[in-house]
Design a protein around this motif. Structure first.
Motif, PDB file in Angstrom:
ATOM      1  N   VAL A   1       0.814  -1.279  -0.123  1.00 55.16           N
ATOM      2  CA  VAL A   1       0.074  -0.063   0.034  1.00 55.16           C
ATOM      3  C   VAL A   1       0.910   1.230  -0.035  1.00 55.16           C
ATOM      4  CG1 VAL A   1      -1.726   1.227   1.424  1.00 55.16           C
ATOM      5  CG2 VAL A   1      -1.746  -1.408   1.168  1.00 55.16           C
ATOM      6  N   ALA A   2       1.912   1.197   0.866  1.00 57.62           N
ATOM      7  CA  ALA A   2       2.881   2.437   0.928  1.00 57.62           C
ATOM      8  C   ALA A   2       3.959   2.043   1.721  1.00 57.62           C
ATOM      9  CB  ALA A   2       1.960   3.512   1.522  1.00 57.62           C
ATOM     10  N   ASN A   3       4.967   2.893   2.033  1.00 56.57           N
ATOM     11  CA  ASN A   3       6.013   3.025   2.848  1.00 56.57           C
ATOM     12  C   ASN A   3       5.736   3.558   4.138  1.00 56.57           C
ATOM     13  OD1 ASN A   3       7.437   1.215   1.084  1.00 56.57           O
ATOM     14  ND2 ASN A   3       8.250   3.164  -0.086  1.00 56.57           N
ATOM     15  N   GLU A   4       4.538   4.141   4.355  1.00 58.96           N
ATOM     16  CA  GLU A   4       4.184   4.714   5.455  1.00 58.96           C
ATOM     17  C   GLU A   4       2.812   4.456   5.661  1.00 58.96           C
ATOM     18  OE1 GLU A   4       5.020   8.808   4.958  1.00 58.96           O
ATOM     19  OE2 GLU A   4       3.046   9.265   3.772  1.00 58.96           O
ATOM     20  N   LEU A   5       2.356   4.864   6.847  1.00 56.95           N
ATOM     21  CA  LEU A   5       0.905   4.575   7.143  1.00 56.95           C
ATOM     22  C   LEU A   5      -0.181   5.563   6.254  1.00 56.95           C
ATOM     23  CD1 LEU A   5       1.005   4.472  11.063  1.00 56.95           C
ATOM     24  CD2 LEU A   5       0.657   2.709   9.703  1.00 56.95           C
ATOM     25  N   PRO A   6      -1.000   5.043   5.650  1.00 52.72           N
ATOM     26  CA  PRO A   6      -2.013   5.865   4.896  1.00 52.72           C
ATOM     27  C   PRO A   6      -2.992   6.667   5.829  1.00 52.72           C
ATOM     28  CG  PRO A   6      -2.205   3.562   4.323  1.00 52.72           C
ATOM     29  CD  PRO A   6      -1.345   3.506   5.242  1.00 52.72           C
ATOM     30  N   GLU A   7      -3.567   7.668   5.502  1.00 59.55           N
ATOM     31  CA  GLU A   7      -4.351   8.423   6.592  1.00 59.55           C
ATOM     32  C   GLU A   7      -5.384   7.589   7.250  1.00 59.55           C
ATOM     33  OE1 GLU A   7      -5.424  11.303   8.935  1.00 59.55           O
ATOM     34  OE2 GLU A   7      -3.989  11.743   7.518  1.00 59.55           O
ATOM     35  N   THR A   8      -6.092   6.624   6.328  1.00 59.59           N
ATOM     36  CA  THR A   8      -7.217   5.791   7.207  1.00 59.59           C
ATOM     37  C   THR A   8      -6.461   5.114   8.178  1.00 59.59           C
ATOM     38  OG1 THR A   8      -6.946   3.843   5.581  1.00 59.59           O
ATOM     39  CG2 THR A   8      -8.862   5.739   5.121  1.00 59.59           C
TER      40      THR A   8
ATOM     41  N   ILE B   1      -6.618  -4.905  11.894  1.00 53.53           N
ATOM     42  CA  ILE B   1      -7.681  -5.365  11.070  1.00 53.53           C
ATOM     43  C   ILE B   1      -8.670  -3.933  11.268  1.00 53.53           C
ATOM     44  CG2 ILE B   1      -9.788  -7.135  11.124  1.00 53.53           C
ATOM     45  CD1 ILE B   1      -7.837  -8.897  12.421  1.00 53.53           C
ATOM     46  N   GLY B   2      -8.835  -3.485  10.114  1.00 53.42           N
ATOM     47  CA  GLY B   2      -9.885  -2.541   9.990  1.00 53.42           C
ATOM     48  C   GLY B   2      -9.887  -1.526   8.708  1.00 53.42           C
ATOM     49  N   ALA B   3     -10.647  -0.578   8.571  1.00 55.40           N
ATOM     50  CA  ALA B   3     -10.791   0.036   7.186  1.00 55.40           C
ATOM     51  C   ALA B   3     -10.863  -0.815   6.207  1.00 55.40           C
ATOM     52  CB  ALA B   3      -9.413   1.036   7.120  1.00 55.40           C
ATOM     53  N   GLY B   4     -11.748  -1.973   6.459  1.00 57.25           N
ATOM     54  CA  GLY B   4     -12.217  -2.660   5.491  1.00 57.25           C
ATOM     55  C   GLY B   4     -11.183  -3.699   4.995  1.00 57.25           C
ATOM     56  N   SER B   5     -10.209  -3.887   5.627  1.00 59.09           N
ATOM     57  CA  SER B   5      -9.343  -4.899   5.221  1.00 59.09           C
ATOM     58  C   SER B   5      -8.369  -5.327   6.225  1.00 59.09           C
ATOM     59  CB  SER B   5      -8.253  -4.362   4.019  1.00 59.09           C
ATOM     60  OG  SER B   5      -7.713  -5.454   3.407  1.00 59.09           O
ATOM     61  N   THR B   6      -7.392  -5.941   6.127  1.00 57.95           N
ATOM     62  CA  THR B   6      -6.355  -6.483   7.140  1.00 57.95           C
ATOM     63  C   THR B   6      -4.939  -6.030   6.614  1.00 57.95           C
ATOM     64  OG1 THR B   6      -7.623  -8.353   7.694  1.00 57.95           O
ATOM     65  CG2 THR B   6      -5.427  -8.534   8.407  1.00 57.95           C
ATOM     66  N   TYR B   7      -4.266  -5.402   7.324  1.00 63.25           N
ATOM     67  CA  TYR B   7      -3.041  -4.804   7.142  1.00 63.25           C
ATOM     68  C   TYR B   7      -1.786  -5.258   7.840  1.00 63.25           C
ATOM     69  CZ  TYR B   7      -5.918  -1.644   4.443  1.00 63.25           C
ATOM     70  OH  TYR B   7      -7.010  -0.832   3.713  1.00 63.25           O
ATOM     71  N   ALA B   8      -0.730  -5.638   6.993  1.00 63.01           N
ATOM     72  CA  ALA B   8       0.557  -6.040   7.758  1.00 63.01           C
ATOM     73  C   ALA B   8       1.248  -4.788   7.642  1.00 63.01           C
ATOM     74  CB  ALA B   8       1.270  -7.163   7.109  1.00 63.01           C
ATOM     75  N   ILE B   9       1.682  -4.295   8.622  1.00 65.92           N
ATOM     76  CA  ILE B   9       2.603  -3.068   9.006  1.00 65.92           C
ATOM     77  C   ILE B   9       3.929  -3.614   9.506  1.00 65.92           C
ATOM     78  CG2 ILE B   9       2.827  -0.616  10.083  1.00 65.92           C
ATOM     79  CD1 ILE B   9      -0.378  -0.953  10.573  1.00 65.92           C
ATOM     80  N   GLU B  10       4.966  -3.358   8.620  1.00 67.18           N
ATOM     81  CA  GLU B  10       6.451  -3.977   8.745  1.00 67.18           C
ATOM     82  C   GLU B  10       7.379  -2.756   9.260  1.00 67.18           C
ATOM     83  OE1 GLU B  10       7.722  -5.642   5.104  1.00 67.18           O
ATOM     84  OE2 GLU B  10       5.764  -7.039   4.937  1.00 67.18           O
ATOM     85  N   GLY B  11       8.013  -2.910  10.129  1.00 67.28           N
ATOM     86  CA  GLY B  11       9.004  -1.949  10.650  1.00 67.28           C
ATOM     87  C   GLY B  11      10.180  -2.694  11.620  1.00 67.28           C
ATOM     88  N   LYS B  12      10.833  -1.524  12.007  1.00 69.98           N
ATOM     89  CA  LYS B  12      12.308  -1.861  12.831  1.00 69.98           C
ATOM     90  C   LYS B  12      11.753  -1.131  14.167  1.00 69.98           C
ATOM     91  CE  LYS B  12      15.112  -3.618   9.817  1.00 69.98           C
ATOM     92  NZ  LYS B  12      15.568  -4.852   9.666  1.00 69.98           N
ATOM     93  N   ALA B  13      11.881  -2.034  15.023  1.00 70.54           N
ATOM     94  CA  ALA B  13      11.451  -1.690  16.645  1.00 70.54           C
ATOM     95  C   ALA B  13      12.628  -1.422  17.376  1.00 70.54           C
ATOM     96  CB  ALA B  13      10.630  -2.547  17.542  1.00 70.54           C
ATOM     97  N   ARG B  14      12.474  -0.618  18.419  1.00 72.71           N
ATOM     98  CA  ARG B  14      13.429  -0.349  19.756  1.00 72.71           C
ATOM     99  C   ARG B  14      12.592  -0.060  20.885  1.00 72.71           C
ATOM    100  NH1 ARG B  14      13.092   3.399  16.049  1.00 72.71           N
ATOM    101  NH2 ARG B  14      12.948   5.530  16.643  1.00 72.71           N
TER     102      ARG B  14
END
Length: 154
Positions: A5-12, A76-89
Motif C-alpha cells: 500500500v505504502a512505505n508509511e501509514l495511509p491516512e485511514t 484489522i480495520g478500514a475494510g481490510s487486514t494490513y501488515a505493517i512492517e518495521g524496525k522496533a526499539r
C-alpha cells in the motif's frame, strides 16, 4: 493478496492508530527464532512513519525486540487486514508517569501491505472489553496513552 500500500501509514490507518486499538504484533523469538505473535492494545501512531506501543517491561516482547528489531503489526480495520512492517526499539523502560512498569517501544514503519485474501473485505472490526475494574482501567489507559503521545523519554 499482500499488495504494498505504502512505505508509511495511509491516512485511514493513521486515524485508527490515534487511540487505543487492538492489533497483533509479530516478533522473532529470542530463543527459538520462530515467529511469535502477541496482542497489544496500548498503541499510538504520532505520524505516518512511526508507531508506539506499551508492554510489560519484563515481557518476552521486549527481549525479542532487543535481540531482533524486525516486527510486523497486523491491523484489522478500514475494510481490510494490513501488515505493517518495521524496525522496533525499546525507548523507555520503565515508562515515566505510569503506575505499572511498562516499556515504550517505537517502530519505524518500512512497509504497509494489504494482506486480505482476494474477494473479501472486513465488515466488522474486532472489539474487546476490559475485564478488570472500570475506573482502574480508565486511569491506567489514560496514563499509558498520555505517555505514548509524548516524544522521547521522561
Amino acid at each position: 493478496m499482500s499488495d504494498l500500500v505504502a512505505n508509511e501509514l495511509p491516512e485511514t490507518l493513521l486515524a485508527k492508530l490515534q487511540k487505543e486499538h487492538y492489533v497483533l504484533l509479530a516478533t522473532v523469538d529470542v530463543e527459538t527464532k520462530a515467529p511469535s505473535v502477541h496482542t497489544v492494545s496500548w498503541v499510538f501512531a504520532p505520524n505516518p512513519n512511526q508507531i508506539r506501543f506499551a508492554v510489560g517491561q519484563r515481557s518476552r516482547i521486549v527481549e525479542n525486540i532487543e535481540a531482533n528489531p524486525d516486527v510486523s503489526i497486523t491491523l484489522i480495520g478500514a475494510g481490510s487486514t494490513y501488515a505493517i512492517e518495521g524496525k522496533a526499539r525499546v525507548v523507555e523502560k520503565p515508562m515515566a508517569n505510569v503506575q505499572i512498569k511498562l516499556a515504550k517501544v517505537e517502530v519505524d514503519v518500512t512497509a504497509v501491505r494489504d494482506v486480505m485474501f482476494y474477494g473479501a473485505k472486513i465488515d466488522q472490526e474486532p472489539t474487546y472489553v476490559k475485564t478488570y475494574d472500570e475506573d482502574a482501567a480508565a486511569k491506567l489507559d489514560n496514563q499509558v496513552m498520555s505517555a505514548l503521545k509524548k516524544d522521547g523519554t521522561a
